[in-house]
Structure formats: structure tokens, C-alpha cells
Design a protein around this motif. Structure first.
Motif, PDB file in Angstrom:
ATOM      1  N   ASP A 111      -4.218  -7.351 -32.860  1.00  0.00           N
ATOM      2  CA  ASP A 111      -3.259  -8.268 -33.471  1.00  0.00           C
ATOM      3  C   ASP A 111      -1.861  -7.928 -32.970  1.00  0.00           C
ATOM      4  O   ASP A 111      -1.389  -6.798 -33.146  1.00  0.00           O
ATOM      5  CB  ASP A 111      -3.314  -8.144 -34.996  1.00  0.00           C
ATOM      6  CG  ASP A 111      -2.590  -9.279 -35.703  1.00  0.00           C
ATOM      7  OD1 ASP A 111      -1.573  -9.752 -35.170  1.00  0.00           O
ATOM      8  OD2 ASP A 111      -3.040  -9.683 -36.793  1.00  0.00           O
ATOM      9  N   SER A 112      -1.203  -8.895 -32.356  1.00  0.00           N
ATOM     10  CA  SER A 112       0.123  -8.653 -31.784  1.00  0.00           C
ATOM     11  C   SER A 112       1.167  -8.348 -32.842  1.00  0.00           C
ATOM     12  O   SER A 112       2.243  -7.835 -32.533  1.00  0.00           O
ATOM     13  CB  SER A 112       0.572  -9.875 -30.961  1.00  0.00           C
ATOM     14  OG  SER A 112       0.639 -11.028 -31.784  1.00  0.00           O
ATOM     15  N   ARG A 113       0.891  -8.651 -34.107  1.00  0.00           N
ATOM     16  CA  ARG A 113       1.853  -8.350 -35.165  1.00  0.00           C
ATOM     17  C   ARG A 113       1.910  -6.861 -35.472  1.00  0.00           C
ATOM     18  O   ARG A 113       2.931  -6.357 -35.966  1.00  0.00           O
ATOM     19  CB  ARG A 113       1.500  -9.125 -36.444  1.00  0.00           C
ATOM     20  CG  ARG A 113       1.641 -10.630 -36.332  1.00  0.00           C
ATOM     21  CD  ARG A 113       1.121 -11.301 -37.584  1.00  0.00           C
ATOM     22  NE  ARG A 113      -0.309 -11.030 -37.777  1.00  0.00           N
ATOM     23  CZ  ARG A 113      -0.985 -11.406 -38.858  1.00  0.00           C
ATOM     24  NH1 ARG A 113      -0.359 -12.046 -39.841  1.00  0.00           N
ATOM     25  NH2 ARG A 113      -2.279 -11.140 -38.953  1.00  0.00           N
ATOM     26  N   GLY A 139      -2.842  -0.716 -45.707  1.00  0.00           N
ATOM     27  CA  GLY A 139      -3.671  -0.308 -44.572  1.00  0.00           C
ATOM     28  C   GLY A 139      -3.891  -1.492 -43.668  1.00  0.00           C
ATOM     29  O   GLY A 139      -4.316  -2.544 -44.130  1.00  0.00           O
ATOM     30  N   ILE A 140      -3.581  -1.319 -42.421  1.00  0.00           N
ATOM     31  CA  ILE A 140      -3.695  -2.428 -41.479  1.00  0.00           C
ATOM     32  C   ILE A 140      -4.982  -2.259 -40.691  1.00  0.00           C
ATOM     33  O   ILE A 140      -5.120  -1.340 -39.891  1.00  0.00           O
ATOM     34  CB  ILE A 140      -2.479  -2.463 -40.541  1.00  0.00           C
ATOM     35  CG1 ILE A 140      -1.188  -2.572 -41.347  1.00  0.00           C
ATOM     36  CG2 ILE A 140      -2.580  -3.630 -39.582  1.00  0.00           C
ATOM     37  CD1 ILE A 140       0.062  -2.454 -40.513  1.00  0.00           C
ATOM     38  N   THR A 141      -5.916  -3.130 -40.940  1.00  0.00           N
ATOM     39  CA  THR A 141      -7.192  -3.068 -40.234  1.00  0.00           C
ATOM     40  C   THR A 141      -7.489  -4.440 -39.643  1.00  0.00           C
ATOM     41  O   THR A 141      -6.796  -5.414 -39.912  1.00  0.00           O
ATOM     42  CB  THR A 141      -8.326  -2.662 -41.191  1.00  0.00           C
ATOM     43  OG1 THR A 141      -8.400  -3.633 -42.251  1.00  0.00           O
ATOM     44  CG2 THR A 141      -8.080  -1.287 -41.779  1.00  0.00           C
ATOM     45  N   GLY A 142      -8.542  -4.504 -38.865  1.00  0.00           N
ATOM     46  CA  GLY A 142      -8.910  -5.782 -38.290  1.00  0.00           C
ATOM     47  C   GLY A 142      -8.833  -5.760 -36.785  1.00  0.00           C
ATOM     48  O   GLY A 142      -8.577  -4.727 -36.166  1.00  0.00           O
ATOM     49  N   PRO A 176     -11.308   2.147 -27.775  1.00  0.00           N
ATOM     50  CA  PRO A 176     -10.229   3.030 -27.319  1.00  0.00           C
ATOM     51  C   PRO A 176      -8.941   2.257 -27.093  1.00  0.00           C
ATOM     52  O   PRO A 176      -8.942   1.153 -26.550  1.00  0.00           O
ATOM     53  CB  PRO A 176     -10.776   3.592 -25.997  1.00  0.00           C
ATOM     54  CG  PRO A 176     -11.719   2.531 -25.513  1.00  0.00           C
ATOM     55  CD  PRO A 176     -12.334   1.938 -26.739  1.00  0.00           C
ATOM     56  N   ARG A 177      -7.840   2.833 -27.529  1.00  0.00           N
ATOM     57  CA  ARG A 177      -6.528   2.215 -27.351  1.00  0.00           C
ATOM     58  C   ARG A 177      -5.864   2.821 -26.119  1.00  0.00           C
ATOM     59  O   ARG A 177      -5.493   3.992 -26.130  1.00  0.00           O
ATOM     60  CB  ARG A 177      -5.655   2.443 -28.586  1.00  0.00           C
ATOM     61  CG  ARG A 177      -6.122   1.646 -29.805  1.00  0.00           C
ATOM     62  CD  ARG A 177      -5.265   1.953 -31.030  1.00  0.00           C
ATOM     63  NE  ARG A 177      -5.605   1.046 -32.112  1.00  0.00           N
ATOM     64  CZ  ARG A 177      -5.015  -0.127 -32.318  1.00  0.00           C
ATOM     65  NH1 ARG A 177      -4.045  -0.519 -31.507  1.00  0.00           N
ATOM     66  NH2 ARG A 177      -5.372  -0.901 -33.324  1.00  0.00           N
ATOM     67  N   LEU A 178      -5.724   2.037 -25.087  1.00  0.00           N
ATOM     68  CA  LEU A 178      -5.103   2.517 -23.861  1.00  0.00           C
ATOM     69  C   LEU A 178      -3.586   2.358 -23.935  1.00  0.00           C
ATOM     70  O   LEU A 178      -2.841   3.325 -23.776  1.00  0.00           O
ATOM     71  CB  LEU A 178      -5.655   1.748 -22.655  1.00  0.00           C
ATOM     72  CG  LEU A 178      -5.103   2.168 -21.292  1.00  0.00           C
ATOM     73  CD1 LEU A 178      -5.399   3.631 -21.007  1.00  0.00           C
ATOM     74  CD2 LEU A 178      -5.690   1.281 -20.185  1.00  0.00           C
ATOM     75  N   PHE A 179      -3.125   1.136 -24.182  1.00  0.00           N
ATOM     76  CA  PHE A 179      -1.691   0.855 -24.200  1.00  0.00           C
ATOM     77  C   PHE A 179      -1.112   0.671 -25.610  1.00  0.00           C
ATOM     78  O   PHE A 179       0.038   1.005 -25.845  1.00  0.00           O
ATOM     79  CB  PHE A 179      -1.393  -0.435 -23.422  1.00  0.00           C
ATOM     80  CG  PHE A 179      -1.602  -0.332 -21.943  1.00  0.00           C
ATOM     81  CD1 PHE A 179      -0.688   0.331 -21.139  1.00  0.00           C
ATOM     82  CD2 PHE A 179      -2.711  -0.900 -21.341  1.00  0.00           C
ATOM     83  CE1 PHE A 179      -0.873   0.407 -19.772  1.00  0.00           C
ATOM     84  CE2 PHE A 179      -2.901  -0.830 -19.978  1.00  0.00           C
ATOM     85  CZ  PHE A 179      -1.983  -0.171 -19.183  1.00  0.00           C
ATOM     86  N   HIS A 180      -1.880   0.104 -26.509  1.00  0.00           N
ATOM     87  CA  HIS A 180      -1.325  -0.378 -27.775  1.00  0.00           C
ATOM     88  C   HIS A 180      -1.602   0.573 -28.941  1.00  0.00           C
ATOM     89  O   HIS A 180      -2.749   0.890 -29.226  1.00  0.00           O
ATOM     90  CB  HIS A 180      -1.892  -1.758 -28.112  1.00  0.00           C
ATOM     91  CG  HIS A 180      -1.442  -2.826 -27.169  1.00  0.00           C
ATOM     92  ND1 HIS A 180      -2.009  -3.000 -25.930  1.00  0.00           N
ATOM     93  CD2 HIS A 180      -0.476  -3.772 -27.284  1.00  0.00           C
ATOM     94  CE1 HIS A 180      -1.411  -4.013 -25.310  1.00  0.00           C
ATOM     95  NE2 HIS A 180      -0.482  -4.488 -26.113  1.00  0.00           N
ATOM     96  N   PHE A 181      -0.535   1.008 -29.604  1.00  0.00           N
ATOM     97  CA  PHE A 181      -0.700   1.753 -30.847  1.00  0.00           C
ATOM     98  C   PHE A 181      -0.450   0.797 -32.014  1.00  0.00           C
ATOM     99  O   PHE A 181       0.301  -0.177 -31.898  1.00  0.00           O
ATOM    100  CB  PHE A 181       0.253   2.954 -30.903  1.00  0.00           C
ATOM    101  CG  PHE A 181       1.712   2.605 -30.833  1.00  0.00           C
ATOM    102  CD1 PHE A 181       2.430   2.307 -31.996  1.00  0.00           C
ATOM    103  CD2 PHE A 181       2.385   2.598 -29.621  1.00  0.00           C
ATOM    104  CE1 PHE A 181       3.778   2.001 -31.942  1.00  0.00           C
ATOM    105  CE2 PHE A 181       3.729   2.285 -29.555  1.00  0.00           C
ATOM    106  CZ  PHE A 181       4.433   1.981 -30.716  1.00  0.00           C
ATOM    107  N   ARG A 182      -1.087   1.090 -33.137  1.00  0.00           N
ATOM    108  CA  ARG A 182      -0.944   0.226 -34.316  1.00  0.00           C
ATOM    109  C   ARG A 182       0.106   0.831 -35.246  1.00  0.00           C
ATOM    110  O   ARG A 182       0.053   2.005 -35.581  1.00  0.00           O
ATOM    111  CB  ARG A 182      -2.280   0.085 -35.028  1.00  0.00           C
ATOM    112  CG  ARG A 182      -2.208  -0.719 -36.314  1.00  0.00           C
ATOM    113  CD  ARG A 182      -3.517  -1.421 -36.600  1.00  0.00           C
ATOM    114  NE  ARG A 182      -3.742  -2.512 -35.654  1.00  0.00           N
ATOM    115  CZ  ARG A 182      -4.722  -3.423 -35.795  1.00  0.00           C
ATOM    116  NH1 ARG A 182      -5.537  -3.365 -36.827  1.00  0.00           N
ATOM    117  NH2 ARG A 182      -4.881  -4.375 -34.905  1.00  0.00           N
ATOM    118  N   TYR A 183       1.067   0.023 -35.647  1.00  0.00           N
ATOM    119  CA  TYR A 183       2.183   0.508 -36.455  1.00  0.00           C
ATOM    120  C   TYR A 183       2.434  -0.459 -37.604  1.00  0.00           C
ATOM    121  O   TYR A 183       1.901  -1.574 -37.665  1.00  0.00           O
ATOM    122  CB  TYR A 183       3.441   0.631 -35.607  1.00  0.00           C
ATOM    123  CG  TYR A 183       4.080  -0.708 -35.291  1.00  0.00           C
ATOM    124  CD1 TYR A 183       5.224  -1.118 -35.958  1.00  0.00           C
ATOM    125  CD2 TYR A 183       3.517  -1.570 -34.361  1.00  0.00           C
ATOM    126  CE1 TYR A 183       5.787  -2.357 -35.693  1.00  0.00           C
ATOM    127  CE2 TYR A 183       4.070  -2.804 -34.089  1.00  0.00           C
ATOM    128  CZ  TYR A 183       5.219  -3.191 -34.757  1.00  0.00           C
ATOM    129  OH  TYR A 183       5.771  -4.416 -34.500  1.00  0.00           O
TER     130      TYR A 183
END
Length: 659
Positions: free
Chosen positions: A326-328, A320-323, A306-313
Motif C-alpha cells: 500500500d503506497s499510503r 497496526g498497519i497490515t494488509g 521480503p521487503r527490498l525497497f519499501h519499509f512500512r511506516y
């Protein structure tokens, strides 16, 4: 986490300046030499520190404060004396001149030095009047006056005010304030305070159980002590802070130990934006919490977490960004540029420049691949306030936003909707230009002239009993009336079309496909433009009521109409939104560990027993007696002020919380 008593700590009730450094000694000597020693050493040091070590700025202020202005002749100010701002003219022009001169020459505020003139004399000079009212200043213009005066007279002294114990009794549902002893950490205390009012964060922290190293996280029976170091200690600090904010019967709690655990950076001086240090602190705090809550999932790409604070952009044309985490690609807070223009003075308009299909800021399409429960926005003002009309417009932000238009899965639909809206805006621009061509020429209102001409021929012009003149006037009036009617009809059509286009453009994204991820506003941090604990505060929403917290003072106020900071390039600087929840979910009791609840309960009893009898008689404590928790209570630090921990005693009944 015991509250530090200011009387016993390093901060006394009266602020004592730190000894001057070697560089400050040198700079003060230079100031005094330039001023031919016309001033005291202490005054020069105080001004130098107020200016953050800027020698040129300190010299200007020191000179203005030490030289006694001479009285110039009534009609001609004497050369070399500080300019006097005349506020007896037109309100907006006078205010603009006031701000410009205040930033340039450190002027003296006062009545005009001009000779008396009947054309601008409002009242006799011996009649007492309200200056703002006499000048016809609006409430916003009066805010500007006060902002200018405050910026010129403000001294960077900020002491910790100790609140009498009888005034610390919490009443009803009022939030508890978190107070740092040092004002440089006020922003960080407000961030921790605000996170408590984000339901998803509060419940995630309350449900967390520290897992000792080498123990599987899915083991149900874990007998552990509160962690004393490392990331787990940071999360435990938040857990304890939230439990105290929820259950403590005191109005204020120290947040010093929590800030020390998170190694918060100080807000150093007035020139530094609190939003910038807030950005860094929030990023670090959210990263730590996310990593601890998802210790195993965050490093295992095969597991959902579950993502509480961080969304992936990222860019939508990416494969497709997977893994793993990652702070990037994972972001918890968005820095939103605020240009200050009329068309970009609200959160959604500014946000569209940051995360939007085809955003011109990046030249490529930025999208969200995976949304999070919480999203934070830091407002970064890229314009400098000049006192103009646009600077007196409150920055707008909605009670809720839909982030669906920024999601990867909706990129195609969102792009279509955006193109449709842009086409509507383009048509509106064409219509406005057509309207302008019909009504003005060479900056003259020809439409008003046409109205005047019709009125003249129909009502004023005299035929002087001349039939030829009478026919001429009638024909002229008829022709002008037809032209006027035609123009009026076209203008009415233009206005109606513009209104329809504006409504359609405003609802461009109002469709079910783009309204699945609603985020409600929970927290807003505000800065009035000056420096110190009382110049930065928060608004938090609790059970549909907005509460304002300034240091230890908590009041019910609305956040959406606060105009503070408009004239000092300040105002709202941090906002927290989170996924919408039902009222039942939002107000559910957080499941804190029994040991933490019992520690808070014990401190409540000790605190209430320390109150004078007459205060105790009016105080109701809804909690049952404390019990001995599963782990030694002495290892559970407390946020309560000057209260001892309970000793190991026979187990009593546990804390009984009523919903």
C-alpha cells in the motif's frame, strides 16, 4: 540495448540549437527593442534559453553582456556602471559582499577601483601574484569564488562526447559507466548505475526469472523468452544492465533503452532540483521492481514477503498497519529537509526530524513497522545559500546508520533515550550560559581583562621605592590572583562537564537493543549546482573502495570530503543505504541467467577484436567462448556499443567466470 552512436543518432558532435518557438520569437523581439537593438538575435535567444524563458532575468543578463563598461574615475565609480567587487579586504566579508552583489547586480570581477592606499597595498602593482593567495583566501573561499564566476559565465550547452574505441577498454575492477545520450536523463542513469552497487538489489535482480502469464511462480522448469513489454520487461532491462556492468569489458554502456523503458522524466533546467526528479524516478522504479519480485505476495496479506525497497511506516498509536502492498504506508525513499543550521547539518540530525519518537514535524510519533533491505534518502535543502560561514560547512553523513531507534518495537526505549539526551543538551545549555556569564559582560571579554590586570600588578606596576605602594600592589595582585584562580577552576569544571555530557549524549542510542539493524552507505549522488551531464555525478562503494563517476570518467576518490556545491545550494542529494552484509556475501558472484552471460561474452569478444592490434596485445579477456543460450540470443538486447549479436551456431562451452 545497443549503445547509440552519437554520429549516427540525433545528436551530432556539435550541438545545434533548436529553432525558436513563436513565444521565443516574441520574447527575443522584446529584448532587442528594450536594448534598442544593441545586440544580436542569436545572443538574445541564447540568453533567454539559459534563463529558462524568464524574460526579466534574461534582460538583466543581456544588458550586462551587451553594454561595454566605461572606466570610472579611480576614487569614485561612475553612476550606472556595473559594481566592481573589491576582494582586497578581509576575506570572509569580501566574499559575502561578492556573493550578495553577484546575485543582485551581475557585477564585474576585477581589482578594486579605490585609489592606492599604503594600508592595504600588499605588493607593488607591477608584481604578478596569485589573486587568491594575495587575498588570503582559504580553499573553501576559493571554491566560492569559482562558484560565483561559473554561475555568471555558464552556458547551458552539453554535448555527448564520443570516446575513442581504444580508450573504452575496461581495466581491472573499475566500474562501468552508464551514459545517456541526452544530458536531461543523466540523473536517472546514475540511479540505475548506483543500484548495481547495492548488493541486495543486484542479487535479487540476478536471481529473478520471468514467469509467463498463467504459469505458477514455483514451477522449476520454465522455458521462456525475454519479456518484451509490461513490468517484466522493465525488470529484464535492469537484469541485462547489471550483467553488462558486471561482465562487459568496455568502460561505458548506453542506458538510453533502459531509461526509455522506465519512462524517465527529463531534468528540465537549472532551476529544477535534480533531487526532485530523482525522487520521482526512484519511487517509480523501486515500486515496479518490488511489485514484480513479489507479484503474488504483495497482493496477499496472508503471505510473508521480503521487503527490498519499501519499509512500512505510520503513527505509533495506530492499531497496526497490515494488509497488502500500500503506497499510503510503504515508503522506499525519505525526503529529508536540510535547514542548513549548524546543529542540523548532518544526516542523523535531519533524519531525527523526519522519523523520530515525538518528532515535532508531525506532532505525533512516526515509527517504522517493518524495515526493508534498502533505504534511500533525498536531501531537500530548505535554506538559500548566502555565502556565510555555515554555507561553507560540508554536509555530513555516516558510513553506516542504525535505524533501530525508529522502529515500532523500540519506540518506548528510544523515547527514554531521547529524553535522556534532551536533558543532557539542556544541562549543556545551562553550563554554556554560566560560562558566558563568567567570561563576558556587555560583549566584552572580562576574563581576558582580569588576566591582563593580574599580569599588570604582578609584572609591570612599579612601587617606585614606596613601601605603602609596594604593599598595595602586592595585596591587589594577591586578591586578583585568587579571583582569577577561582574563575579558572570553575571554567575548567564547566568544560569537563560539558565534554562528558556531549559524549554521553552522542552515545545515547549505543546499546545492543538499538543496534540490530545496521545499514551501510552504498551510493551518493552529488550536484555541483550547475546544469548538465558533467555537473551531476555519483560515488559508489565496491569492495571497500569508493569510485567517482562523472559521465564516462571513473576515478578512485572519497565521498566524505567533497565540498562541491556548498555555495550554490547544492551538494549531495541522494543516498542509498542497505543492510550490512559480510564481505563474502557482499562480493559474491551474482547468478545471472546463462543466456544473458553468453550474450555479454559474445559482445566482449567482438569488441576486443575490433581494437587495434597493439591494444589487443595488452588486453586480457578472462571469459571463455560464448555459447548458444536456452532461448534465441537474437532476442536478448545488448548494452554494448555497435556490436552485433551472435548468430545461432552450434553450442560451445558456457561462460566460465572466475571469482
Amino acid at each position: 540495448m545497443a549503445v547509440t552512436d552519437p554520429a549516427e543518432g540525433s545528436f551530432s558532435s556539435k550541438f545545434t540549437p533548436a529553432p525558436p518557438t513563436a513565444q521565443e520569437n516574441t520574447d527575443v523581439g522584446m529584448l532587442l527593442s528594450v536594448m534598442e537593438h544593441n545586440g544580436s538575435y542569436d545572443a538574445a535567444l541564447r540568453i533567454l534559453r539559459r534563463c529558462g524563458g524568464d524574460l526579466d532575468k534574461a534582460l538583466m543578463i543581456f544588458e550586462a553582456e551587451q553594454i561595454v563598461p566605461r572606466t570610472p574615475p579611480p576614487s569614485k565609480p561612475e553612476r550606472g556602471s556595473p559594481p566592481v567587487i573589491d576582494l582586497t579586504g578581509d576575506g570572509e566579508d569580501a566574499l559575502s559582499r561578492a556573493l550578495e552583489l553577484s546575485l543582485r547586480d551581475q557585477p564585474t570581477f576585477g581589482p578594486s577601483d579605490r585609489a592606492p592606499d599604503p594600508s592595504w597595498a600588499v605588493v607593488p602593482s607591477n608584481v604578478e601574484v596569485n589573486t587568491s593567495a594575495a587575498a588570503g583566501l582559504s580553499q573553501e573561499e576559493q571554491h566560492l569564488n569559482r562558484a560565483i564566476e561559473a554561475s555568471l559565465t555558464y552556458e547551458m550547452l552539453d554535448t555527448f562526447e564520443d570516446v575513442p574505441v581504444e580508450e573504452r577498454v575496461r581495466t581491472g575492477d573499475a566500474p562501468v559507466s552508464l551514459r545517456p545520450t541526452q544530458p536531461v536523463f543523466a540523473y536517472a542513469g546514475l540511479i540505475i548505475h548506483g543500484l548495481f552497487f547495492v548488493p541486495q538489489v543486484k542479487h535479487a535482480i540476478a536471481r529473478w526469472v520471468p514467469v509467463p502469464e498463467g504459469v505458477d511462480e514455483f514451477e522449476t522448469e520454465i522455458n521462456t523468452h525475454p519479456p518484451r513489454s509490461g513490468p517484466d520487461h522493465l525488470l529484464w532491462t535492469l537484469l541485462e544492465a547489471f550483467a553488462n556492468m558486471d561482465l562487459a569489458r568496455t568502460t561505458e554502456l548506453s542506458v538510453d533503452e533502459a531509461l526509455e523503458a522506465f519512462v524517465a522524466e527529463p531534468w528540465k533546467n537549472p532551476a529544477e532540483s535534480p533531487g526532485d526528479v530523482a525522487f520521482q524516478f526512484y519511487s517509480k522504479l523501486s515500486w515496479t521492481v518490488e511489485a514484480v519480485l513479489n507479484r503474488n505476495s504483495a497482493t496477499d496479506s496472508s503471505r510473508e514477503w521480503p521487503r527490498l525497497f519499501h519499509f512500512r511506516y505510520g503513527f505509533s498509536d495506530s492499531a497496526g498497519i497490515t494488509g497488502p502492498f500500500d503506497s499510503r504506508y510503504d515508503m522506499s525513499i525519505v525526503r529529508v529537509s536540510v535547514p542548513g543550521t549548524p546543529d542540523a547539518n548532518d544526516l542523523l540530525s535531519c533524519l531525527a526530524l523526519e522519523l523520530s519518537p515525538g518528532s515535532p514535524k508531525y506532532g505525533r510519533e512516526q515509527v517504522i513497522f517493518e524495515p526493508s533491505e534498502v533505504v534511500a534518502f533525498q536531501l531537500h535543502r530548505t535554506h538559500v545559500s548566502t555565502g556565510g560561514k555555515n554555507d561553507r560547512t560540508t554536509f555530513r553523513f555516516p558510513k553506516f546508520v542504525y535505524l533501530d531507534q525508529f522502529l515500532k518495537e523500540n519506540a518506548t526505549l528510544a523515547a527514554e533515550r531521547k529524553n535522556m539526551r534532551n536533558e543532557l543538551f539542556a544541562e549543556i545549555d545551562v553550563l554554556k550560559k554560566r560560562k558566558d556569564a563568567l567570561t563576558t559582560h556587555n560583549n566584552r571579554d572580562v576574563f581576558a581583562d582580569l588576566r591582563s590586570a593580574v599580569h599588570y600588578y604582578e609584572n609591570i606596576a612599579e612601587d617606585i621605592d614606596d613601601d605603602i605602594r609596594k604593599d598595595l600592589l602586592r595585596d591587589s595582585a594577591l586578591k586578583l590572583r585568587k579571583i582569577l584562580t577561582k574563575v579558572e577552576n570553575e571554567l575548567q569544571t564547566i568544560d569537563l562537564t560539558i565534554a562528558k555530557h556531549q559524549v554521553k549524549a552522542a552515545s545515547a542510542y549505543d546499546c545492543p537493543e538499538l543496534q540490530k539493524h545496521r545499514y551501510d552507505l552504498r551510493v551518493v549522488l552529488v550536484h555541483d549546482g550547475l546544469y548538465g551531464r558533467n555537473h551531476i555525478y555519483s560515488y559508489v562503494k565496491q569492495r571497500d573502495v569508493w569510485w567517482k563517476t562523472v559521465d564516462y570518467k571513473v576515478t578512485q576518490e572519497t565521498v566524505f570530503t567533497d565540498p562541491v556545491g556548498l555555495h550554490l545550494n547544492a551538494g549531495p542529494f541522494l543516498m542509498l543505504y542497505s543492510h550490512a552484509m559480510s564481505a563474502e556475501e557482499e562480493n559474491a558472484r551474482a547468478p545471472y541467467p546463462d543466456g544473458v552471460k553468453d550474450s555479454v561474452k559474445h559482445n566482449n569478444i567482438s569488441f576486443l577484436s575490433s581494437l587495434p592490434p597493439e591494444i589487443q596485445a595488452k588486453t586480457f579477456d578472462p571469459n571463455s567462448p560464448p555459447s548458444t543460450p536456452a532461448f534465441p540470443i537474437s532476442q536478448v538486447p545488448s548494452l554494448s556499443s555497435s556490436i552485433a549479436e551472435p548468430s545461432a551456431s552450434p553450442r560451445l562451452e558456457s561462460m566460465d567466470l572466475d571469482d
